[in-house]
Every structure is written in C-alpha cells, then in structure tokens.
Design an enzyme around this catalytic site. Structure first.
Site, PDB file in Angstrom:
ATOM      1  CD1 TRP A   1      -0.148   0.598   3.649  1.00 40.74           C
ATOM      2  CD2 TRP A   1      -0.365  -1.757   3.381  1.00 40.74           C
ATOM      3  NE1 TRP A   1      -0.041   0.089   4.839  1.00 40.74           N
ATOM      4  CE2 TRP A   1       0.157  -0.682   4.165  1.00 40.74           C
ATOM      5  CE3 TRP A   1      -0.697  -2.776   2.856  1.00 40.74           C
ATOM      6  CZ2 TRP A   1       0.375  -1.778   5.671  1.00 40.74           C
ATOM      7  CZ3 TRP A   1      -0.568  -3.336   4.134  1.00 40.74           C
ATOM      8  CH2 TRP A   1       0.278  -3.716   5.274  1.00 40.74           C
TER       9      TRP A   1
HETATM   10  S1  SF4 Z   1       6.781  -1.145   3.639  1.00 46.22           S
HETATM   11 FE1  SF4 Z   1       7.637  -1.625   1.694  1.00 46.22          FE
HETATM   12  S2  SF4 Z   1       6.800  -3.724   1.194  1.00 46.22           S
HETATM   13 FE2  SF4 Z   1       5.933  -3.166   3.107  1.00 46.22          FE
HETATM   14  S3  SF4 Z   1       4.130  -1.864   2.477  1.00 46.22           S
HETATM   15 FE3  SF4 Z   1       5.213  -0.335   2.727  1.00 46.22          FE
HETATM   16  S4  SF4 Z   1       6.208   0.167   0.846  1.00 46.22           S
HETATM   17 FE4  SF4 Z   1       4.855  -1.298   0.580  1.00 46.22          FE
END
Ligand code: SF4
Ligand code: SF4
Length: 106
Positions: free
Chosen positions: A47
């Site tokens: 997300w």
């Molecule tokens: S940490 Fe990175 S992979 Fe995990 S939800 Fe957030 S943007 Fe997406």
C-alpha cells in the site's frame, strides 16, 4: 506501485536473517531471495507506505509514482537525515526537484 529493489545496491543487509526492509514492512511483504537480494513478494498487497524505501541503509529501494499520477518513469526517492527527510522527485520528463522537511524535534 510496489517498491523496486536495485539488485546492484542491495546487499541483503549484509546477510542478516531478517533485513531491515523485512523488519519494518507492516504487511510482511519484503523478503530475501535465494540470491540474498530483497524483493516484494506480493506487489498487489503493497500500500505504498514507503517504510521499506526509507529504512534501507544503502538506498536500494525506490518507489515508482502510480501510473495515473506520473507514468512509470516518475520516481520519489527519500534520503533520511538525523532530523530531516529529503525527498527527490523525478517527473516523467526527468525534471528533478528536492523537498527537505524536519521529521523530528528535540
Ligand atoms: S514497507 Fe514497502 S513493501 Fe511494505 S507496504 Fe510499505 S511500501 Fe509496501
Ligand atoms: S534494507 Fe535495503 S539493503 Fe537491506 S535487504 Fe532491504 S533492500 Fe537490501
């Protein structure tokens, strides 16, 4: 858009069992492959919180701006400082802008 990992830059957090991007992802989406390079295991579940992008110590992760906003070549790249975060925004024409914010007060 899911994070994109630069395989040249990613060092697997020097072979830590659980690298920083995996530790911080709230969806448990970042994992190390057999080649000890990180990747997002379920892109459609991401997300775009950008926690993994911000925590990577070698700047190996970048977030692509959503297609509807900037086409695939637009990017947002964070650089963490001690008390600041600097965002580099590269638009679809290659124009670069930087925005620096305080993110901590002492
Ligand atoms: S940490 Fe990175 S992979 Fe995990 S939800 Fe957030 S943007 Fe997406
Ligand atoms: S935090 Fe960065 S260097 Fe560490 S495994 Fe993830 S992408 Fe690779």
């Amino acid at each position: 858009m899911p994070p994109r990992v630069d395989r040249e830059k990613c060092d697997g957090c020097k072979a830590e069992e659980e690298p920083l991007c995996a530790q911080i992802c709230p969806g448990d989406l970042m994992v190390l492959g057999e080649n000890k390079k990180a990747y997002c295991r379920a892109a459609r579940d991401c997300w775009d919180c950008m926690s993994c992008t911000k925590v990577c110590p070698v700047g190996a992760i970048e977030t692509r701006a959503p297609y509807q906003l900037g086409y695939h070549v637009a990017k947002l790249i964070p650089m963490m400082g001690t008390n600041t975060i600097t965002w580099t925004c590269i638009d679809i024409n290659g124009k670069v802008e930087r925005f620096r914010y305080k993110n901590r007060t002492t």
